[in-house]
Write a protein that holds these residues in place. Structure first.
Motif, PDB file in Angstrom:
ATOM      1  N   VAL A  44      -7.370  65.832  50.607  1.00 50.45           N
ATOM      2  CA  VAL A  44      -8.427  66.415  51.019  1.00 50.45           C
ATOM      3  C   VAL A  44      -9.024  67.592  51.315  1.00 50.45           C
ATOM      4  O   VAL A  44      -8.279  67.918  50.720  1.00 50.45           O
ATOM      5  N   PRO A  45     -10.617  67.588  50.449  1.00 50.13           N
ATOM      6  CA  PRO A  45     -10.961  69.272  50.701  1.00 50.13           C
ATOM      7  C   PRO A  45     -10.304  70.482  52.099  1.00 50.13           C
ATOM      8  O   PRO A  45     -10.872  69.690  53.093  1.00 50.13           O
ATOM      9  N   GLY A  46      -9.983  70.811  52.127  1.00 50.20           N
ATOM     10  CA  GLY A  46      -9.482  71.856  53.322  1.00 50.20           C
ATOM     11  C   GLY A  46     -10.468  72.870  53.536  1.00 50.20           C
ATOM     12  O   GLY A  46     -11.694  73.272  52.384  1.00 50.20           O
ATOM     13  N   THR A  47     -10.972  73.952  54.440  1.00 46.98           N
ATOM     14  CA  THR A  47     -11.720  74.018  54.865  1.00 46.98           C
ATOM     15  C   THR A  47     -11.663  75.685  53.916  1.00 46.98           C
ATOM     16  O   THR A  47     -12.919  76.854  54.197  1.00 46.98           O
ATOM     17  N   ASP A  48     -10.272  76.516  53.050  1.00 45.22           N
ATOM     18  CA  ASP A  48     -10.017  77.008  52.865  1.00 45.22           C
ATOM     19  C   ASP A  48     -10.531  76.566  51.536  1.00 45.22           C
ATOM     20  O   ASP A  48     -10.431  78.089  50.460  1.00 45.22           O
ATOM     21  N   GLY A  49     -11.173  76.022  50.846  1.00 41.52           N
ATOM     22  CA  GLY A  49     -10.931  75.732  49.233  1.00 41.52           C
ATOM     23  C   GLY A  49      -9.614  75.115  48.811  1.00 41.52           C
ATOM     24  O   GLY A  49      -9.916  74.974  47.696  1.00 41.52           O
ATOM     25  N   THR A  50      -8.303  74.564  49.288  1.00 42.05           N
ATOM     26  CA  THR A  50      -7.296  74.187  48.777  1.00 42.05           C
ATOM     27  C   THR A  50      -7.950  72.835  48.946  1.00 42.05           C
ATOM     28  O   THR A  50      -8.394  72.530  50.051  1.00 42.05           O
ATOM     29  N   TRP A  51      -6.779  72.197  48.077  1.00 40.94           N
ATOM     30  CA  TRP A  51      -6.499  70.362  48.538  1.00 40.94           C
ATOM     31  C   TRP A  51      -5.506  70.468  49.643  1.00 40.94           C
ATOM     32  O   TRP A  51      -3.934  71.130  49.461  1.00 40.94           O
ATOM     33  N   VAL A  52      -5.573  69.805  50.630  1.00 40.98           N
ATOM     34  CA  VAL A  52      -4.363  69.277  52.100  1.00 40.98           C
ATOM     35  C   VAL A  52      -4.065  67.713  51.412  1.00 40.98           C
ATOM     36  O   VAL A  52      -5.223  67.152  51.528  1.00 40.98           O
ATOM     37  N   VAL A  53      -2.696  67.990  51.694  1.00 39.67           N
ATOM     38  CA  VAL A  53      -2.317  66.467  51.803  1.00 39.67           C
ATOM     39  C   VAL A  53      -2.655  66.040  53.426  1.00 39.67           C
ATOM     40  O   VAL A  53      -1.940  66.478  53.996  1.00 39.67           O
ATOM     41  N   LEU A  54      -2.965  64.896  53.145  1.00 40.39           N
ATOM     42  CA  LEU A  54      -3.805  64.164  54.680  1.00 40.39           C
ATOM     43  C   LEU A  54      -2.273  62.946  54.803  1.00 40.39           C
ATOM     44  O   LEU A  54      -2.306  62.682  56.311  1.00 40.39           O
ATOM     45  N   ALA A  55      -2.071  62.533  53.999  1.00 40.72           N
ATOM     46  CA  ALA A  55      -1.054  61.326  54.391  1.00 40.72           C
ATOM     47  C   ALA A  55      -0.390  61.334  53.234  1.00 40.72           C
ATOM     48  O   ALA A  55      -0.504  61.495  51.944  1.00 40.72           O
ATOM     49  N   GLN A  56       0.846  60.463  53.262  1.00 43.28           N
ATOM     50  CA  GLN A  56       1.773  60.106  52.439  1.00 43.28           C
ATOM     51  C   GLN A  56       2.524  58.702  52.414  1.00 43.28           C
ATOM     52  O   GLN A  56       2.713  58.747  53.835  1.00 43.28           O
ATOM     53  N   VAL A  57       3.071  57.562  51.831  1.00 42.47           N
ATOM     54  CA  VAL A  57       3.638  56.763  51.736  1.00 42.47           C
ATOM     55  C   VAL A  57       3.999  56.399  50.523  1.00 42.47           C
ATOM     56  O   VAL A  57       4.037  57.201  48.938  1.00 42.47           O
ATOM     57  N   ARG A  58       5.573  56.067  50.868  1.00 40.76           N
ATOM     58  CA  ARG A  58       6.232  55.998  49.882  1.00 40.76           C
ATOM     59  C   ARG A  58       6.895  54.260  50.142  1.00 40.76           C
ATOM     60  O   ARG A  58       6.341  53.633  50.562  1.00 40.76           O
ATOM     61  N   PRO A  59       6.419  53.672  48.239  1.00 42.38           N
ATOM     62  CA  PRO A  59       7.107  52.527  48.432  1.00 42.38           C
ATOM     63  C   PRO A  59       8.430  51.750  48.099  1.00 42.38           C
ATOM     64  O   PRO A  59       9.172  52.396  48.496  1.00 42.38           O
ATOM     65  N   ALA A  60       7.614  50.511  48.713  1.00 41.70           N
ATOM     66  CA  ALA A  60       8.837  49.945  49.108  1.00 41.70           C
ATOM     67  C   ALA A  60       9.898  48.702  48.264  1.00 41.70           C
ATOM     68  O   ALA A  60      10.869  48.332  48.012  1.00 41.70           O
ATOM     69  N   THR A  61       9.123  48.824  46.238  1.00 45.73           N
ATOM     70  CA  THR A  61       9.060  48.412  45.272  1.00 45.73           C
ATOM     71  C   THR A  61      10.065  48.842  44.102  1.00 45.73           C
ATOM     72  O   THR A  61       9.903  48.591  43.368  1.00 45.73           O
ATOM     73  N   SER A  62       9.721  50.300  44.359  1.00 41.54           N
ATOM     74  CA  SER A  62      10.343  51.289  43.959  1.00 41.54           C
ATOM     75  C   SER A  62      10.888  52.664  44.232  1.00 41.54           C
ATOM     76  O   SER A  62      10.321  52.644  45.360  1.00 41.54           O
ATOM     77  N   ARG A  63      11.096  53.388  43.447  1.00 38.48           N
ATOM     78  CA  ARG A  63      11.881  54.308  43.845  1.00 38.48           C
ATOM     79  C   ARG A  63      10.594  55.792  44.805  1.00 38.48           C
ATOM     80  O   ARG A  63      10.438  56.032  43.639  1.00 38.48           O
TER      81      ARG A  63
END
Length: 186
Positions: A44-63
């Motif tokens: 998501v766009p951050g208030t400071d002009g950078t992009w921020v990772v809001l959430a992350q998920v890993r697959p159960a089907t691959s590394r």
């Protein structure tokens, strides 16, 4: 651990309804990670002009390609592709550099729309190794993921409404039934 709403409140100017839409997306996205054989990160766009990772998920089907969690951190090498998604409004794909990977990773940036407005970018990030010899199952899973990617881009997934119990959200191993446009089982 900070919740999605906490990170959004600290780093973005997203409105409550937009955060709720992203919360619904994240409640469903384990299934999408499994279908795509890839890590999914929500930027998501951050208030400071950078992009921020809001959430992350890993697959159960691959590394996974990410040993660490990046929630709350800035985008780094993914920034130019994220900007391209915003400028074009379309799905965009490119190689990115991932710390600790000997080869580039492949990133597909998917615009996340809510009520017609682009509010985030969902990124499918995966290793470029072993992608040329996909079997029928893998091709089918990826084709279904691509349908969902278009729905996310259009703003039709997830649908608006009350959030279901995310502790029971299905993963691909729970089974899948694919319907065509006439609701016939394919």
């Amino acid at each position: 651990m900070a919740t999605l709403a906490d990170v959004a409140r600290q780093h973005t100017s997203l409105q409550a309804e937009q955060v709720e839409h992203l919360t619904q997306l994240v409640a469903e996205w384990g299934f999408l990670a499994d279908l795509s054989f890839a890590d999914l990160l929500l930027y998501v766009p951050g208030t400071d002009g950078t992009w921020v990772v809001l959430a992350q998920v890993r697959p159960a089907t691959s590394r996974t390609i990410y040993v660490e969690d990046y929630v709350g951190q800035t985008a780094g090498a993914a920034g130019p592709l994220l900007e391209q998604v915003v400028q074009t409004g379309d799905l965009c794909e490119s190689d990115i550099t991932v710390e600790g990977l000997p080869e580039p990773a492949r990133m597909l940036g998917i615009p996340v729309r809510f009520r017609g407005e682009l509010i985030a970018v969902l990124a499918r990030e995966t290793s470029t190794r072993n992608t040329s010899h996909l079997g029928e199952l893998e091709r089918t899973y990826l084709a279904v993921f691509e349908r969902f990617a278009v729905m996310v881009s259009e703003g039709s997934f997830p649908s608006e409404g009350p959030l279901e119990d995310s502790s029971a959200a299905p993963r691909i191993g729970d089974g899948t039934i694919l319907l065509d446009e006439d609701a016939r089982v394919r």
